[in-house]
Motif scaffolding. Structure first.
Motif, PDB file in Angstrom:
ATOM      1  N   GLN A  14       0.371  -0.789   0.434  1.00 13.77           N
ATOM      2  CA  GLN A  14      -0.167   0.013   0.096  1.00 13.77           C
ATOM      3  C   GLN A  14       0.775   1.146  -0.031  1.00 13.77           C
ATOM      4  O   GLN A  14       1.287   1.750   1.007  1.00 13.77           O
ATOM      5  N   LEU A  15       1.236   2.108  -1.337  1.00  8.24           N
ATOM      6  CA  LEU A  15       1.322   3.014  -1.213  1.00  8.24           C
ATOM      7  C   LEU A  15       1.543   4.276   0.161  1.00  8.24           C
ATOM      8  O   LEU A  15      -0.161   4.126   0.614  1.00  8.24           O
ATOM      9  N   MET A  16       1.944   4.720   0.798  1.00  5.22           N
ATOM     10  CA  MET A  16       2.611   5.713   1.591  1.00  5.22           C
ATOM     11  C   MET A  16       3.194   7.149   1.611  1.00  5.22           C
ATOM     12  O   MET A  16       3.996   6.340   1.321  1.00  5.22           O
ATOM     13  N   LEU A  17       2.305   7.881   2.100  1.00  2.00           N
ATOM     14  CA  LEU A  17       2.567   9.011   2.132  1.00  2.00           C
ATOM     15  C   LEU A  17       3.750   9.629   3.797  1.00  2.00           C
ATOM     16  O   LEU A  17       2.708   9.265   4.383  1.00  2.00           O
ATOM     17  N   VAL A  18       4.642   9.775   3.419  1.00  2.12           N
ATOM     18  CA  VAL A  18       5.327   9.422   4.661  1.00  2.12           C
ATOM     19  C   VAL A  18       5.974  10.698   5.124  1.00  2.12           C
ATOM     20  O   VAL A  18       6.746  11.552   4.307  1.00  2.12           O
ATOM     21  N   SER A  19       5.988  11.536   6.163  1.00  3.84           N
ATOM     22  CA  SER A  19       6.209  13.267   6.250  1.00  3.84           C
ATOM     23  C   SER A  19       7.857  12.977   6.713  1.00  3.84           C
ATOM     24  O   SER A  19       8.400  12.367   6.113  1.00  3.84           O
ATOM     25  N   ALA A  25       2.580   9.028   8.763  1.00  5.39           N
ATOM     26  CA  ALA A  25       2.034   8.611   6.945  1.00  5.39           C
ATOM     27  C   ALA A  25       0.426   8.928   7.493  1.00  5.39           C
ATOM     28  O   ALA A  25       0.362   8.832   7.892  1.00  5.39           O
ATOM     29  N   VAL A  26       0.459   8.869   5.797  1.00  8.13           N
ATOM     30  CA  VAL A  26      -1.033   8.953   5.466  1.00  8.13           C
ATOM     31  C   VAL A  26      -0.550   7.948   3.887  1.00  8.13           C
ATOM     32  O   VAL A  26      -0.433   7.371   2.995  1.00  8.13           O
ATOM     33  N   ALA A  27      -2.502   6.782   3.764  1.00 11.81           N
ATOM     34  CA  ALA A  27      -1.965   6.345   2.428  1.00 11.81           C
ATOM     35  C   ALA A  27      -3.145   7.437   1.814  1.00 11.81           C
ATOM     36  O   ALA A  27      -3.865   8.289   1.645  1.00 11.81           O
ATOM     37  N   VAL A  28      -3.193   6.710   0.468  1.00 10.56           N
ATOM     38  CA  VAL A  28      -3.398   7.801  -0.392  1.00 10.56           C
ATOM     39  C   VAL A  28      -4.083   7.342  -1.459  1.00 10.56           C
ATOM     40  O   VAL A  28      -3.679   7.339  -3.138  1.00 10.56           O
ATOM     41  N   PRO A  29      -5.156   6.273  -1.484  1.00 11.38           N
ATOM     42  CA  PRO A  29      -5.593   5.807  -2.007  1.00 11.38           C
ATOM     43  C   PRO A  29      -6.319   6.382  -3.686  1.00 11.38           C
ATOM     44  O   PRO A  29      -6.537   6.198  -4.851  1.00 11.38           O
ATOM     45  N   ALA A  30      -7.025   7.497  -2.745  1.00 13.53           N
ATOM     46  CA  ALA A  30      -7.302   8.829  -3.806  1.00 13.53           C
ATOM     47  C   ALA A  30      -6.415   8.752  -5.560  1.00 13.53           C
ATOM     48  O   ALA A  30      -6.804   9.345  -6.623  1.00 13.53           O
ATOM     49  N   ILE A  31      -5.245   8.688  -4.989  1.00 14.17           N
ATOM     50  CA  ILE A  31      -4.307   9.151  -5.711  1.00 14.17           C
ATOM     51  C   ILE A  31      -3.662   8.222  -6.713  1.00 14.17           C
ATOM     52  O   ILE A  31      -3.237   8.095  -7.714  1.00 14.17           O
ATOM     53  N   ALA A  32      -2.871   6.733  -5.723  1.00 14.85           N
ATOM     54  CA  ALA A  32      -2.437   5.761  -6.725  1.00 14.85           C
ATOM     55  C   ALA A  32      -2.555   4.950  -5.230  1.00 14.85           C
ATOM     56  O   ALA A  32      -1.995   5.237  -4.144  1.00 14.85           O
ATOM     57  N   GLU A  51       0.775  18.597  -2.834  1.00 14.56           N
ATOM     58  CA  GLU A  51      -0.458  19.249  -1.731  1.00 14.56           C
ATOM     59  C   GLU A  51      -0.890  18.359  -0.297  1.00 14.56           C
ATOM     60  O   GLU A  51      -0.549  19.536   0.582  1.00 14.56           O
ATOM     61  N   LEU A  52      -0.867  16.974  -0.953  1.00 14.33           N
ATOM     62  CA  LEU A  52      -1.037  16.446   0.215  1.00 14.33           C
ATOM     63  C   LEU A  52      -0.142  16.139   1.467  1.00 14.33           C
ATOM     64  O   LEU A  52       0.075  16.638   2.211  1.00 14.33           O
ATOM     65  N   GLY A  59       0.514  18.790   9.762  1.00 14.24           N
ATOM     66  CA  GLY A  59       0.098  18.606  10.948  1.00 14.24           C
ATOM     67  C   GLY A  59      -1.219  19.032  10.013  1.00 14.24           C
ATOM     68  O   GLY A  59      -2.103  18.982  11.596  1.00 14.24           O
ATOM     69  N   GLN A  60      -2.152  19.407   8.903  1.00 17.88           N
ATOM     70  CA  GLN A  60      -3.501  19.189   8.112  1.00 17.88           C
ATOM     71  C   GLN A  60      -4.430  17.802   7.477  1.00 17.88           C
ATOM     72  O   GLN A  60      -4.577  18.010   7.857  1.00 17.88           O
ATOM     73  N   MET A  61      -3.282  16.742   7.894  1.00 15.85           N
ATOM     74  CA  MET A  61      -3.970  15.457   8.037  1.00 15.85           C
ATOM     75  C   MET A  61      -4.458  14.784   8.661  1.00 15.85           C
ATOM     76  O   MET A  61      -3.393  13.959   9.736  1.00 15.85           O
ATOM     77  N   ASP A  62      -5.806  14.646   9.270  1.00 12.05           N
ATOM     78  CA  ASP A  62      -6.468  14.424  10.356  1.00 12.05           C
ATOM     79  C   ASP A  62      -6.609  12.301  10.223  1.00 12.05           C
ATOM     80  O   ASP A  62      -6.080  11.923  11.392  1.00 12.05           O
ATOM     81  N   ASN A  63      -6.276  12.153   9.025  1.00 13.56           N
ATOM     82  CA  ASN A  63      -6.628  10.385   9.244  1.00 13.56           C
ATOM     83  C   ASN A  63      -4.710  10.000   8.873  1.00 13.56           C
ATOM     84  O   ASN A  63      -4.748   8.729   8.802  1.00 13.56           O
TER      85      ASN A  63
END
Length: 328
Positions: A14-19, A25-32, A51-52, A59-63
């Motif tokens: 699962q692709l994760m965006l990492v700070s 970290a946050v998953a981004v399924p809407a993108i990939a 952008e994400l 610190g603006q990603m609640d999920n």
């Protein structure tokens, strides 16, 4: 940006965006859903992901969740292409010198590259499973780049535009199997088992001025059984930069998005920086003492490979692995 692939029970993760600080970290399924999916449409998807990423670091990603390196697969758990170079020619020269072999002058002008197996990479914190200690188990601490689609015949001047991500590598090598394979004149196969990559892949801009001339100008730090083994600077003594390596690999074939190109073992002429593989240390011992005293890895041995910024903060996370006996 910093990216990872979490183990979700599927081959590609699962692709994760990492700070930037590797805490969130946050998953981004809407993108990939996967790293490969992202790379296949990099030009289209990167602006949305950026952008994400900016929001995550603010610190603006609640999920967002706490980033857990133990959940990471290699950023690309499998790839269409894994080609590893030998860009630090002083390392090649040293190995050949120890066995009394002359080095062809062309090694300084034409890169060495081998094509590795890419159907299954080892997770960065997973065990390295081997059937026998007699194979001469070694680590090789390296850096790799990941490309988008690269046209055949791309010039070295333009190849850098296709470098999208950077990773650390442990190019596991079986030194006692190499001589027999090379003697056949057909290259590596059994002696180069699955490699592993850092928990996180990063875009080159994350390095700031440490990414110059298609080189990473920072030490790569290796610990063996918790003892410092080496910290040579990856930007020093690199005969061929990554743009040149990509152009070399693409000379006679196009590269598909997600192609991985490795630097080869990082090595400095300044031996006080230590080494990035056991073979190099053994060669230095042979030259100095007539014999090698450092053994290859045994079951239970651990290797940790990591790179830090000027504030001593880990950039890619750590490859942190133990060698264990493969359960037959």
């Amino acid at each position: 940006m910093k990216l990872a692939s979490y183990n979700n029970g599927r081959r590609d993760g699962q692709l994760m965006l990492v700070s930037r600080d590797l805490t969130q970290a946050v998953a981004v399924p809407a993108i990939a859903h996967t790293m490969q999916q992202l790379l296949d449409a990099w030009a289209l998807l990167k602006p949305q992901l950026q952008e994400l990423y900016d929001a995550l670091n603010a610190g603006q990603m609640d999920n967002a969740v706490a980033f857990d390196q133990s959940k990471c697969l290699s950023p690309l758990p499998r790839a269409y292409q894994w080609a590893d170079g030998s860009a630090y020619v002083n390392h090649v020269e040293l190995v050949r010198k120890a066995r009394g072999a002359e080095m062809p002058e062309t090694f300084w002008t034409d890169p060495l590259v081998y094509q590795g197996g890419s159907d299954s990479f080892i997770a960065p914190t997973a065990d390295i499973e081997m059937a026998s200690e007699d194979w001469g188990i070694d680590f090789e601490s390296e850096i790799a780049v990941v490309t988008d689609d690269v046209p055949m015949g791309v010039s070295a001047d333009n190849a850098g535009e296709h470098i999208k991500l950077l990773m650390l590598v442990n190019d596991v090598s079986l030194r006692n199997l190499i001589p027999g394979e090379l003697a056949k004149g057909f290259g590596f196969f059994q002696s180069k088992p699955s490699s592993s990559f850092s928990p996180v892949a990063i875009t080159p801009d994350e390095l700031g001025d440490k990414w110059q001339d298609s080189k990473v100008h920072l030490p790569l730090v290796t610990h063996l059984n918790n003892d410092l083994f080496g910290r040579p600077n990856a930007g020093v003594d690199m005969t061929f930069n990554f743009s040149q390596l990509v152009a070399h690999v693409a000379k006679s074939r196009p590269l598909g998005a997600g192609a991985i190109i490795g630097s080869g073992t990082i090595s400095n002429y300044d031996r006080s920086a230590g080494s990035s593989c056991l073979a190099e240390k053994r060669m230095l011992e042979i030259i100095a003492d007539g014999k090698a005293s450092t053994p290859f890895m045994r079951f239970g041995d651990k290797v940790r490979i990591e790179m830090f910024d000027d504030n001593n903060v880990s950039i890619f996370g750590a490859i942190d692995q133990s060698v264990v006996k493969y359960p037959s």
